[in-house]
Scaffold this motif. Structure first.
Motif, PDB file in Angstrom:
ATOM      1  N   UNK A   1      78.678 -39.937 -19.573  1.00  0.00           N
ATOM      2  CA  UNK A   1      77.488 -40.473 -18.908  1.00  0.00           C
ATOM      3  C   UNK A   1      77.802 -40.601 -17.419  1.00  0.00           C
ATOM      4  N   UNK A   2      76.929 -40.073 -16.600  1.00  0.00           N
ATOM      5  CA  UNK A   2      77.141 -40.173 -15.163  1.00  0.00           C
ATOM      6  C   UNK A   2      76.167 -41.180 -14.584  1.00  0.00           C
ATOM      7  N   UNK A   3      76.663 -41.969 -13.651  1.00  0.00           N
ATOM      8  CA  UNK A   3      75.760 -42.929 -13.032  1.00  0.00           C
ATOM      9  C   UNK A   3      76.245 -43.208 -11.615  1.00  0.00           C
ATOM     10  N   UNK A   4      75.307 -43.548 -10.803  1.00  0.00           N
ATOM     11  CA  UNK A   4      75.658 -43.846  -9.411  1.00  0.00           C
ATOM     12  C   UNK A   4      74.629 -44.798  -8.835  1.00  0.00           C
ATOM     13  N   UNK A   5      75.120 -45.838  -8.180  1.00  0.00           N
ATOM     14  CA  UNK A   5      74.206 -46.762  -7.517  1.00  0.00           C
ATOM     15  C   UNK A   5      73.579 -46.055  -6.328  1.00  0.00           C
ATOM     16  N   UNK A   6      72.285 -46.199  -6.192  1.00  0.00           N
ATOM     17  CA  UNK A   6      71.613 -45.612  -5.034  1.00  0.00           C
ATOM     18  C   UNK A   6      71.490 -46.689  -3.961  1.00  0.00           C
ATOM     19  N   UNK A   7      71.085 -46.287  -2.792  1.00  0.00           N
ATOM     20  CA  UNK A   7      71.102 -47.231  -1.675  1.00  0.00           C
ATOM     21  C   UNK A   7      70.116 -48.379  -1.860  1.00  0.00           C
ATOM     22  N   UNK A   8      69.126 -48.209  -2.706  1.00  0.00           N
ATOM     23  CA  UNK A   8      68.141 -49.275  -2.858  1.00  0.00           C
ATOM     24  C   UNK A   8      68.413 -50.173  -4.062  1.00  0.00           C
ATOM     25  N   UNK A   9      69.629 -50.111  -4.577  1.00  0.00           N
ATOM     26  CA  UNK A   9      69.967 -51.022  -5.664  1.00  0.00           C
ATOM     27  C   UNK A   9      69.624 -50.514  -7.045  1.00  0.00           C
ATOM     28  N   UNK A  10      69.036 -49.337  -7.096  1.00  0.00           N
ATOM     29  CA  UNK A  10      68.789 -48.735  -8.408  1.00  0.00           C
ATOM     30  C   UNK A  10      70.000 -47.882  -8.780  1.00  0.00           C
ATOM     31  N   UNK A  11      69.896 -47.287  -9.938  1.00  0.00           N
ATOM     32  CA  UNK A  11      70.965 -46.394 -10.369  1.00  0.00           C
ATOM     33  C   UNK A  11      70.370 -45.053 -10.749  1.00  0.00           C
ATOM     34  N   UNK A  12      71.027 -44.030 -10.307  1.00  0.00           N
ATOM     35  CA  UNK A  12      70.727 -42.718 -10.846  1.00  0.00           C
ATOM     36  C   UNK A  12      71.711 -42.489 -11.986  1.00  0.00           C
ATOM     37  N   UNK A  13      71.250 -41.967 -13.064  1.00  0.00           N
ATOM     38  CA  UNK A  13      72.136 -41.843 -14.213  1.00  0.00           C
ATOM     39  C   UNK A  13      71.649 -40.758 -15.146  1.00  0.00           C
ATOM     40  N   UNK A  14      72.554 -40.230 -15.895  1.00  0.00           N
ATOM     41  CA  UNK A  14      72.152 -39.256 -16.907  1.00  0.00           C
ATOM     42  C   UNK A  14      71.703 -40.020 -18.149  1.00  0.00           C
TER      43      UNK A  14
END
Lengths: 271, 302
Positions: free
Chosen positions: A202-215
């Motif tokens: 599972x890939x995930x990354x915090x975005x600059x606005x506090x959300x997460x991009x994730x698979x």
């Protein structure tokens, strides 16, 4: 008689040195807990959570890759009669991960404590506005299609442990009407979340606005903690996953006799 | 001339022809590995390349052992791949001056039997693990230099090693930040000569069977060796280096649906070495234990 005493001593030595993963996590001692071994020095948390297999080795990778080994059978005990081994932990089992998590009730557990059931696992976060509700819906669909079989559990691991505290997870579970008998929501250290994400792909990354991009991945673990199926994407067909889950569950004891498997390590013997 | 790459940051579903993630990424990384393995042996010639620019002569007896970390002072950093071009703040940390060597890793597996070749669980390493070692405690170099970078180590093993030394793997951001330094400048991003050399170093990576000792490529302005031109290196968050769009291009795209798709700007072709690194990481899995993949450790400032 010498032999029973030998067995007891052996079991005790093995139990102490091949300690199961669920050491109680005292504040500031997280490193020792995640290291898996009883490590008085306490190691600094690593990028991958200080991953150490929960029980010492003795694993011989086999040609077919599916080696089963006795969880407690980790030391040379030539000449001893080894105690009956605890349920074997496969070298591919996520139960090898020594990390300690906190569930929505505030209880600490390791992944090994979720054994004995089929588990459907997702990594999401509760503030997610679109994809995660979809993933949750997929999990609930599977739950419905197996008629809420108590031999099938559902695990949500938060990729946002800072905001998804155990209290928040409890709130979320309640508002989503997740039956606590079957649903486990986990909060863990960043490094442990990272390690699990690598194991599950599972890939995930915090975005600059506090959300997460994730698979978007659902993973099915068999009762021994091995990955046996993955569902990728929000629009995926759930039929294969449901079939897999049903197939695995039917081999388990009847629902009212299901107890979680003991963590990796020999069971104490009351001689 | 700007070249914009549209990179969807999801793993699946993928738009057709998407080059980087998932299967595409693995194919790319496999190709990169194959290319690298086909490069001519650098061997002893590295001494001359490295020594000319570095302070200590890198003779075979003068090659320093792989130990010692240097302080990397934090600062603003625009990563090689970013959708909004915004700077991020990298905190101060310490970084191993050289990749972890075979000698280092041998000492580790002596004390941590679970990470020996015959014992490591399949969960944590694939069949390439410590490939070339003839035994659990024999790197099989037949008199070869134990001070070459250890390879064939999975992400889990690398992390366990660093943890045992009181450290961790560097984040991708930290690694790229340190790697942006030339011999003389800590941020040599705009130096065309340096960028050309980085490409040349990438193409001249030594073959797995002809690895020189560490500390032979060049020593950068931070005092760190071998970030370029030796082995690919693990980072702690290698599987999170997705390229996300938090701005202009995803107005119509629900950010929560997948990972956000974003437009990534490679502002000039000198970023190609960085492009390859990002692409390579995207294709990696934690159990990968390849012959050109090693690591070094980072340490928090306490």
């Amino acid at each position: 008689m010498k032999t029973p005493i030998t067995i007891i001593v052996t079991a005790a030595v093995v139990a102490m040195t091949c300690s199961p993963a669920k050491n109680p996590r005292s504040s500031g001692d997280e490193a020792a807990a995640t290291a898996g071994y009883a490590d008085p020095a306490g190691r600094a948390p690593a990028a991958n959570g200080g991953v150490m297999p929960a029980a010492d080795g003795g694993v011989m990778p086999s040609a077919n890759g599916g080696v089963m080994r006795a969880a407690g059978d980790a030391h040379d005990h030539a000449g001893h009669t080894a105690p009956p081994a605890a349920p074997a932990v496969s070298e591919r089992s996520l139960h090898l991960l020594p990390a300690t998590w906190t569930d929505q009730n505030g209880d600490e557990l390791a992944l090994a404590d979720l054994g004995g059931r089929v588990q459907v696992v997702a990594m999401v976060y509760t503030h997610c506005t679109f994809a995660c509700p979809r993933i949750l819906a997929q999990m609930k669909q599977i739950e419905g299609r197996v008629d809420a079989d108590p031999r099938v559990g559902f695990v949500i691991v938060s990729i946002d442990p800072e905001r998804d505290t155990p209290a928040r997870l409890a709130e979320f579970a309640e508002s989503a009407r997740l039956d606590p008998e079957r649903w486990t929501l986990l909060n863990g250290a960043d490094v442990d979340v990272q390690t699990l994400s690598v194991l599950l792909g599972v890939k995930y990354q915090a975005t600059t606005d506090g959300e997460f991009a994730h698979s978007n991945v659902l993973t099915v673990l068999n009762p021994g903690g091995e990955i046996v199926h993955r569902v990728e994407g929000l629009g995926a067909d759930l039929d294969p996953a449901v079939a897999t889950v049903r197939e695995l569950a039917k081999d388990l004891p009847p629902a009212d006799h299901v107890t979680p498997a003991p963590a990796a390590g020999p069971a104490p013997h009351g001689h | 001339m700007k070249r914009a790459l549209l990179i969807a940051a999801c793993i699946l579903p993928l738009p057709v022809g998407f080059p980087l993630a998932g299967e595409g990424g693995r194919a790319l990384s496999a190709r990169v590995w194959a290319e690298a393995a086909a490069q001519p042996t650098v061997g002893g010639a590295t001494g001359s390349r490295g020594a000319a620019e570095s302070s200590p002569a890198a003779g075979s007896t003068g090659v320093p052992a792989s130990r010692g970390a240097v302080r990397i002072t934090g600062g603003p950093f625009v990563p090689p791949y970013t959708t909004d071009g915004e700077s991020v703040e990298v905190g101060t940390f310490r970084l191993d001056a050289r990749p972890v060597t075979v000698e280092d890793f041998l000492a580790f597996v002596r004390t941590e039997p679970t990470w020996r070749r015959s014992r490591v669980p399949a969960l944590f390493a694939d069949r390439g693990y410590l490939n070339g070692w003839t035994d659990d405690l024999d790197p099989g170099l037949a008199g070869g230099d134990l001070r070459r970078a250890v390879t064939g180590v999975s992400w889990f093993a690398a992390g366990a090693y660093c943890s045992a030394r009181g450290g961790r793997l560097p984040t991708t951001l930290e690694w790229e930040y340190a790697a942006r330094a030339s011999r003389t400048e800590k941020d040599a991003f705009r130096d065309p000569d340096f960028n050309r050399e980085l490409l040349r170093l990438h193409q001249a990576r030594p073959a797995p069977d002809a690895m020189p000792p560490v500390g032979r490529t060049f020593r950068n302005a931070w005092g760190v060796w071998d970030l370029h031109g030796l082995v690919w290196e693990w980072t702690g968050d290698f599987n999170n280096t997705m390229l996300t769009g938090a701005g202009r291009d995803d107005q119509g795209l629900d950010r929560g649906l997948f990972c956000a798709a974003g437009s990534v700007d490679a502002s000039d072709r000198s970023d190609y070495a960085a492009f390859l690194r990002y692409a390579f990481r995207t294709g990696l899995e934690g159990t990968d234990s390849g012959p050109l993949l090693g690591f070094r450790c980072a340490y928090d400032i306490r």
